[in-house]
Design a protein around this motif. Structure first.
Motif, mmCIF file in Angstrom:
data_model
loop_
_atom_site.group_PDB
_atom_site.id
_atom_site.type_symbol
_atom_site.label_atom_id
_atom_site.label_comp_id
_atom_site.label_asym_id
_atom_site.label_seq_id
_atom_site.Cartn_x
_atom_site.Cartn_y
_atom_site.Cartn_z
ATOM 1 N N GLU A 30 43.565 37.034 39.855
ATOM 2 C CA GLU A 30 43.085 36.138 38.810
ATOM 3 C C GLU A 30 41.570 36.012 38.942
ATOM 4 O O GLU A 30 40.981 36.467 39.924
ATOM 5 C CB GLU A 30 43.733 34.752 38.932
ATOM 6 C CG GLU A 30 43.460 34.053 40.245
ATOM 7 C CD GLU A 30 44.153 32.707 40.335
ATOM 8 O OE1 GLU A 30 44.955 32.398 39.446
ATOM 9 O OE2 GLU A 30 43.876 31.960 41.288
ATOM 10 N N GLY A 31 40.943 35.420 37.939
ATOM 11 C CA GLY A 31 39.503 35.220 37.995
ATOM 12 C C GLY A 31 38.710 36.248 37.214
ATOM 13 O O GLY A 31 39.287 37.126 36.553
ATOM 14 N N PRO A 32 37.379 36.159 37.245
ATOM 15 C CA PRO A 32 36.518 37.014 36.414
ATOM 16 C C PRO A 32 36.728 38.508 36.610
ATOM 17 O O PRO A 32 36.824 39.255 35.642
ATOM 18 C CB PRO A 32 35.102 36.586 36.835
ATOM 19 C CG PRO A 32 35.261 35.200 37.345
ATOM 20 C CD PRO A 32 36.608 35.159 38.000
ATOM 21 N N LEU A 33 36.766 38.973 37.859
ATOM 22 C CA LEU A 33 36.938 40.408 38.113
ATOM 23 C C LEU A 33 38.267 40.892 37.560
ATOM 24 O O LEU A 33 38.339 41.933 36.891
ATOM 25 C CB LEU A 33 36.848 40.696 39.612
ATOM 26 C CG LEU A 33 37.156 42.142 40.030
ATOM 27 C CD1 LEU A 33 36.163 43.110 39.400
ATOM 28 C CD2 LEU A 33 37.154 42.270 41.552
ATOM 29 N N PHE A 34 39.327 40.143 37.822
ATOM 30 C CA PHE A 34 40.655 40.539 37.348
ATOM 31 C C PHE A 34 40.686 40.606 35.822
ATOM 32 O O PHE A 34 41.203 41.566 35.245
ATOM 33 C CB PHE A 34 41.698 39.551 37.873
ATOM 34 C CG PHE A 34 43.088 39.816 37.377
ATOM 35 C CD1 PHE A 34 43.865 40.810 37.961
ATOM 36 C CD2 PHE A 34 43.619 39.086 36.318
ATOM 37 C CE1 PHE A 34 45.150 41.067 37.496
ATOM 38 C CE2 PHE A 34 44.906 39.337 35.853
ATOM 39 C CZ PHE A 34 45.670 40.325 36.448
ATOM 40 N N GLU A 35 40.130 39.592 35.155
ATOM 41 C CA GLU A 35 40.175 39.561 33.688
ATOM 42 C C GLU A 35 39.331 40.677 33.086
ATOM 43 O O GLU A 35 39.705 41.269 32.076
ATOM 44 C CB GLU A 35 39.706 38.200 33.170
ATOM 45 C CG GLU A 35 40.658 37.057 33.473
ATOM 46 C CD GLU A 35 42.007 37.211 32.784
ATOM 47 O OE1 GLU A 35 42.082 37.943 31.766
ATOM 48 O OE2 GLU A 35 42.981 36.590 33.248
ATOM 49 N N SER A 93 43.415 43.402 41.272
ATOM 50 C CA SER A 93 42.194 44.187 41.449
ATOM 51 C C SER A 93 41.948 44.350 42.940
ATOM 52 O O SER A 93 41.662 43.372 43.636
ATOM 53 C CB SER A 93 41.005 43.471 40.789
ATOM 54 O OG SER A 93 41.232 43.269 39.410
ATOM 55 N N ASP A 94 42.081 45.581 43.431
ATOM 56 C CA ASP A 94 41.860 45.863 44.848
ATOM 57 C C ASP A 94 40.376 46.115 45.084
ATOM 58 O O ASP A 94 39.808 47.081 44.556
ATOM 59 C CB ASP A 94 42.668 47.091 45.286
ATOM 60 C CG ASP A 94 44.159 46.818 45.345
ATOM 61 O OD1 ASP A 94 44.542 45.632 45.352
ATOM 62 O OD2 ASP A 94 44.940 47.791 45.378
ATOM 63 N N VAL A 95 39.752 45.259 45.885
ATOM 64 C CA VAL A 95 38.320 45.348 46.145
ATOM 65 C C VAL A 95 38.086 46.154 47.421
ATOM 66 O O VAL A 95 38.711 45.899 48.457
ATOM 67 C CB VAL A 95 37.689 43.951 46.275
ATOM 68 C CG1 VAL A 95 36.184 44.062 46.525
ATOM 69 C CG2 VAL A 95 37.957 43.125 45.015
ATOM 70 N N ALA A 112 34.148 34.057 27.693
ATOM 71 C CA ALA A 112 33.654 32.688 27.809
ATOM 72 C C ALA A 112 34.408 31.915 28.885
ATOM 73 O O ALA A 112 33.808 31.198 29.688
ATOM 74 C CB ALA A 112 33.791 31.979 26.461
ATOM 75 N N GLN A 113 35.712 32.071 28.912
ATOM 76 C CA GLN A 113 36.526 31.338 29.884
ATOM 77 C C GLN A 113 36.192 31.732 31.314
ATOM 78 O O GLN A 113 36.062 30.885 32.208
ATOM 79 C CB GLN A 113 38.000 31.585 29.597
ATOM 80 C CG GLN A 113 38.957 30.808 30.479
ATOM 81 C CD GLN A 113 40.393 31.140 30.151
ATOM 82 O OE1 GLN A 113 40.828 32.282 30.232
ATOM 83 N NE2 GLN A 113 41.147 30.129 29.731
ATOM 84 N N GLN A 114 36.040 33.036 31.560
ATOM 85 C CA GLN A 114 35.780 33.529 32.910
ATOM 86 C C GLN A 114 34.282 33.642 33.217
ATOM 87 O O GLN A 114 33.913 33.892 34.362
ATOM 88 C CB GLN A 114 36.429 34.902 33.089
ATOM 89 C CG GLN A 114 37.934 34.899 32.917
ATOM 90 C CD GLN A 114 38.635 34.051 33.970
ATOM 91 O OE1 GLN A 114 38.170 33.913 35.094
ATOM 92 N NE2 GLN A 114 39.766 33.477 33.593
ATOM 93 N N ARG A 115 33.443 33.492 32.178
ATOM 94 C CA ARG A 115 31.993 33.602 32.331
ATOM 95 C C ARG A 115 31.614 34.946 32.951
ATOM 96 O O ARG A 115 30.827 35.024 33.901
ATOM 97 C CB ARG A 115 31.449 32.430 33.142
ATOM 98 C CG ARG A 115 31.803 31.084 32.528
ATOM 99 C CD ARG A 115 31.109 29.942 33.210
ATOM 100 N NE ARG A 115 31.597 28.674 32.673
ATOM 101 C CZ ARG A 115 31.104 27.477 32.964
ATOM 102 N NH1 ARG A 115 30.091 27.403 33.807
ATOM 103 N NH2 ARG A 115 31.603 26.388 32.444
#
Length: 449
Positions: free
Chosen positions: A90-95, A119-121, A221-224
């Motif tokens: 979840e979060g910006p990277l995932f979205e 998302s595997d970092v 916008a939601q995740q910026r």
């Protein structure tokens, strides 16, 4: 010189699948393909985790993997040595990856198969160029640094928010050949973004809204976080109302939708947040009918412009508040216009306003309009100042951080578009005039809108 991750960003566009080699704890290798290698920063990439398969099992037991990517223009192969760090679901990277993967999946006919689980970092340990033939590439069509410089100068010269947004969108077309764009501002009370300015569309769509989290614009916008898609995808296509204009208020008195401007067959889109510190101001959005129209360099350029735009917006707002003209005390007498009456219908529940049965505006801008109209009807006033609106407790305006000028611009443009005998005219810094060319017939509705 060593190859940097930034130098091979075209390889990370998802145009050509990447080969991923992993190894089990007992030394058995496995090679598969991944649809997306995502650039995180100068030292990290993220791979799309879509299936719990042998590769996933290997990565969890042995974090060292090798990925081979191909430059889509030159054909050069690069081999990346990576070390697995974590998985984000979840979060910006995932979205951001989810949106990009949706576009790749739709383009390849795998929309029902590709589904991002995480998302595997990975940390990038080394980048090696694989020997082979190199294809020539055409030079870039424009100099982005020059465009940034020119657009920055124009934004610095803007004296109000209307000129600022109009100049930026015109500059995008002139300097970067981005022909379809819009600026949307965020309404924190209603959790929606509303269109303040647009360019390149048959209808401006000023006042059109999209909810936070809806489509490319709402997710960005939601995740910026910037969201960039190079292929059309139904899952991330932003909502575009396709409905006929109201011909009579009696048909549907509660209809308050304005069609969002947009290309009917957009293939490439970028939505970039406008932020100042921790506050979301809005979105800078661009699109094209061409696939893969925007690359990583375009994204970087728009991110920089969005940062400059957000800073300019805040500075203009601060100057507007500091230099705001004193309230206008004199009453400007006017003679009654000779024309058919203008029927104004107001719904207090959400301050939606209709002119001759046609929806005009709602929310804060609607409350401002009704304040002006009532002063005109009761006191024959036509001259007003921003300051008196800000200080009026009956309007219930948000706190001083809300952009009052944006609401007035929105109202101004909506009135100009409707051409129903009433509009706003700027008379000085922080001052404006309500121009009324028809008698007013005011109806206050009891029912909610």
């Amino acid at each position: 010189m060593p190859v940097t991750l930034a130098a091979i960003r075209p390889c990370l566009e998802g145009i050509i699948p990447a080969a991923l080699a992993s190894c089990s704890a007992d030394g058995i290798p496995n090679v598969t393909y991944v649809s997306h290698v995502h650039y995180v920063d100068a030292d990290h990439v993220a791979l799309s985790y879509q299936f719990f398969n042998k590769t996933r099992e290997n990565v969890l037991s042995n974090p060292r993997v090798t990925v081979q990517v191909i430059h889509p223009d030159t054909g050069v192969n690069y081999r990346l040595a990576l070390s697995y760090l974590r998985t984000e679901s979840e979060g910006p990277l995932f979205e951001s990856m989810k949106a990009r993967l949706a576009g790749i999946a739709s383009h390849s006919g795998m929309a029902k198969v590709f589904r991002l689980l995480g998302s595997d970092v990975y940390r990038v340990l080394d980048i090696e160029t694989v020997p082979g033939a190199v294809l020539p590439v055409d030079p870039a069509p424009c100099c982005r640094l020059e465009a940034l410089r020119l657009l920055g100068v124009r934004m610095q010269a803007a004296t109000d928010l209307s000129d600022l947004t109009a100049d930026l969108l015109a500059g995008l077309e002139r300097s970067l050949d981005i022909r379809h764009s819009m600026v949307l501002l965020f309404d924190p009370d209603r959790l929606v973004l509303y269109t303040l300015a647009s360019r390149g569309y048959s209808q401006s769509g000023v006042g059109a809204e999209i909810a936070l989290g809806d489509g490319v614009i709402g997710v960005a916008a939601q995740q910026r976080v910037p969201i960039r898609i190079g292929h059309y995808t139904q899952d991330y296509a932003y909502s575009q109302a396709v409905r006929a204009g109201l011909s009579s208020i009696d048909r549907n008195p509660l209809e308050t939708e304005i069609p969002l401007p947009g290309l009917p067959h957009a293939q490439s889109q970028i939505a970039v947040p406008l932020c100042q510190r921790d506050k979301l101001l809005g979105i800078l959005f661009t699109e094209s009918e061409l696939e893969l129209r925007f690359d990583a360099n375009d994204e970087d350029t728009l991110v920089i412009l969005a940062q400059q735009l957000a800073q300019a917006m805040v500075l203009l707002q601060m100057n507007s508040e500091e230099d705001m003209a004193e309230p206008v005390s004199a009453v400007h007498a006017v003679s009654a216009p000779r024309a058919p009456p203008l029927n104004i219908r107001h719904f207090p529940a959400n301050d939606s306003v209709f002119l001759d049965g046609h929806y005009l505006i709602k929310g804060v801008a609607g409350a401002i309009f009704m304040r002006l109209i009532r002063d005109y009807v009761l006191h024959k006033r036509v001259d007003f100042s921003n300051k008196e609106l800000r200080l009026d407790p009956e309007l219930g305006l948000p706190d001083i951080t809300d952009n009052l000028e944006a609401r007035l611009i929105l109202l101004h443009r909506r009135l100009d578009e409707q051409q129903r005998g009433v509009h706003l005219e700027k008379t000085g810094r922080g001052r404006f005039r309500l121009v009324v060319m028809r008698p007013i017939l005011l109806q206050q509705m009891a029912e909610s809108a």
